[in-house]
Motif scaffolding. Structure first.
Motif, PDB file in Angstrom:
ATOM      1  N   ILE A   1      41.850  17.943  17.292  1.00 53.33           N
ATOM      2  CA  ILE A   1      41.937  17.205  18.555  1.00 53.33           C
ATOM      3  C   ILE A   1      43.394  16.784  18.732  1.00 53.33           C
ATOM      4  O   ILE A   1      43.841  15.811  18.133  1.00 53.33           O
ATOM      5  N   TYR A   2      44.129  17.527  19.529  1.00 53.99           N
ATOM      6  CA  TYR A   2      45.546  17.223  19.741  1.00 53.99           C
ATOM      7  C   TYR A   2      45.667  15.935  20.546  1.00 53.99           C
ATOM      8  O   TYR A   2      45.143  15.838  21.651  1.00 53.99           O
ATOM      9  N   PRO A   3      46.331  14.902  20.012  1.00 53.27           N
ATOM     10  CA  PRO A   3      46.390  13.618  20.712  1.00 53.27           C
ATOM     11  C   PRO A   3      47.293  13.654  21.944  1.00 53.27           C
ATOM     12  O   PRO A   3      48.320  14.333  21.955  1.00 53.27           O
ATOM     13  N   ASP A   4      46.893  12.906  22.953  1.00 49.63           N
ATOM     14  CA  ASP A   4      47.726  12.733  24.142  1.00 49.63           C
ATOM     15  C   ASP A   4      48.863  11.752  23.872  1.00 49.63           C
ATOM     16  O   ASP A   4      49.906  11.807  24.533  1.00 49.63           O
ATOM     17  N   ALA A   5      48.643  10.848  22.923  1.00 50.56           N
ATOM     18  CA  ALA A   5      49.654   9.843  22.583  1.00 50.56           C
ATOM     19  C   ALA A   5      49.584   9.542  21.096  1.00 50.56           C
ATOM     20  O   ALA A   5      48.541   9.722  20.465  1.00 50.56           O
ATOM     21  N   VAL A   6      50.699   9.075  20.552  1.00 50.61           N
ATOM     22  CA  VAL A   6      50.762   8.672  19.144  1.00 50.61           C
ATOM     23  C   VAL A   6      51.404   7.289  19.093  1.00 50.61           C
ATOM     24  O   VAL A   6      52.437   7.041  19.714  1.00 50.61           O
ATOM     25  N   LYS A   7      50.766   6.387  18.353  1.00 46.55           N
ATOM     26  CA  LYS A   7      51.288   5.037  18.151  1.00 46.55           C
ATOM     27  C   LYS A   7      51.579   4.886  16.659  1.00 46.55           C
ATOM     28  O   LYS A   7      50.724   5.171  15.829  1.00 46.55           O
ATOM     29  N   ILE A   8      52.783   4.483  16.320  1.00 51.40           N
ATOM     30  CA  ILE A   8      53.151   4.320  14.913  1.00 51.40           C
ATOM     31  C   ILE A   8      53.299   2.835  14.612  1.00 51.40           C
ATOM     32  O   ILE A   8      54.016   2.114  15.299  1.00 51.40           O
ATOM     33  N   GLY A   9      52.592   2.409  13.573  1.00 55.71           N
ATOM     34  CA  GLY A   9      52.657   1.019  13.127  1.00 55.71           C
ATOM     35  C   GLY A   9      53.335   0.937  11.780  1.00 55.71           C
ATOM     36  O   GLY A   9      54.404   1.509  11.569  1.00 55.71           O
ATOM     37  N   MET A  10      52.699   0.282  10.831  1.00 60.71           N
ATOM     38  CA  MET A  10      53.282   0.034   9.513  1.00 60.71           C
ATOM     39  C   MET A  10      53.523   1.320   8.735  1.00 60.71           C
ATOM     40  O   MET A  10      52.614   2.103   8.494  1.00 60.71           O
ATOM     41  N   VAL A  11      54.767   1.523   8.358  1.00 60.53           N
ATOM     42  CA  VAL A  11      55.146   2.596   7.436  1.00 60.53           C
ATOM     43  C   VAL A  11      55.915   1.878   6.336  1.00 60.53           C
ATOM     44  O   VAL A  11      57.066   1.509   6.522  1.00 60.53           O
ATOM     45  N   SER A  12      55.257   1.641   5.202  1.00 59.19           N
ATOM     46  CA  SER A  12      55.778   0.689   4.224  1.00 59.19           C
ATOM     47  C   SER A  12      56.734   1.252   3.181  1.00 59.19           C
ATOM     48  O   SER A  12      57.250   0.504   2.371  1.00 59.19           O
ATOM     49  N   SER A  13      56.971   2.564   3.188  1.00 59.91           N
ATOM     50  CA  SER A  13      57.887   3.108   2.189  1.00 59.91           C
ATOM     51  C   SER A  13      58.691   4.266   2.773  1.00 59.91           C
ATOM     52  O   SER A  13      58.245   4.946   3.693  1.00 59.91           O
TER      53      SER A  13
END
Length: 92
Positions: A69-81
């Motif tokens: 399912i190819y997303p229409d949007a991507v939201k990026i939150g916590m990337v801890s490393s």
């Protein structure tokens, strides 16, 4: 229906991270998908521990989503490393 992918950490108290993103997306009529960057032990007063996903496993999660399912949007939150933040995705 529009689709969105959240790439973020999991909040064990449910108030932030992918749990909050999924609630928000669903409330706005968007089909929510997720890729977990880290697991947290937290509550409303703070974070007591973080367990990072490996870059390889994050890539596998992303590949699984993008090949179906190819997303229409991507939201990026916590990337801890740094290693998790440098995860590469090969798009189909």
């Amino acid at each position: 229906m529009k689709t969105a992918l959240t790439i973020a950490g999991s909040d064990s108290s449910g108030g932030a991270g992918i749990q909050a993103d999924i609630k928000t997306m669903t409330a706005n009529g968007v089909f929510a998908m997720s890729a977990i960057t880290a697991l947290t032990a937290q509550n409303t007063t703070g974070v007591t521990a973080i367990f990072d996903t490996t870059p390889q496993f994050l890539a596998q999660q992303l590949d699984a989503v993008f090949t179906d399912i190819y997303p229409d949007a991507v939201k990026i939150g916590m990337v801890s490393s740094a290693p998790v933040s440098s995860t590469r995705l090969t798009l189909p």
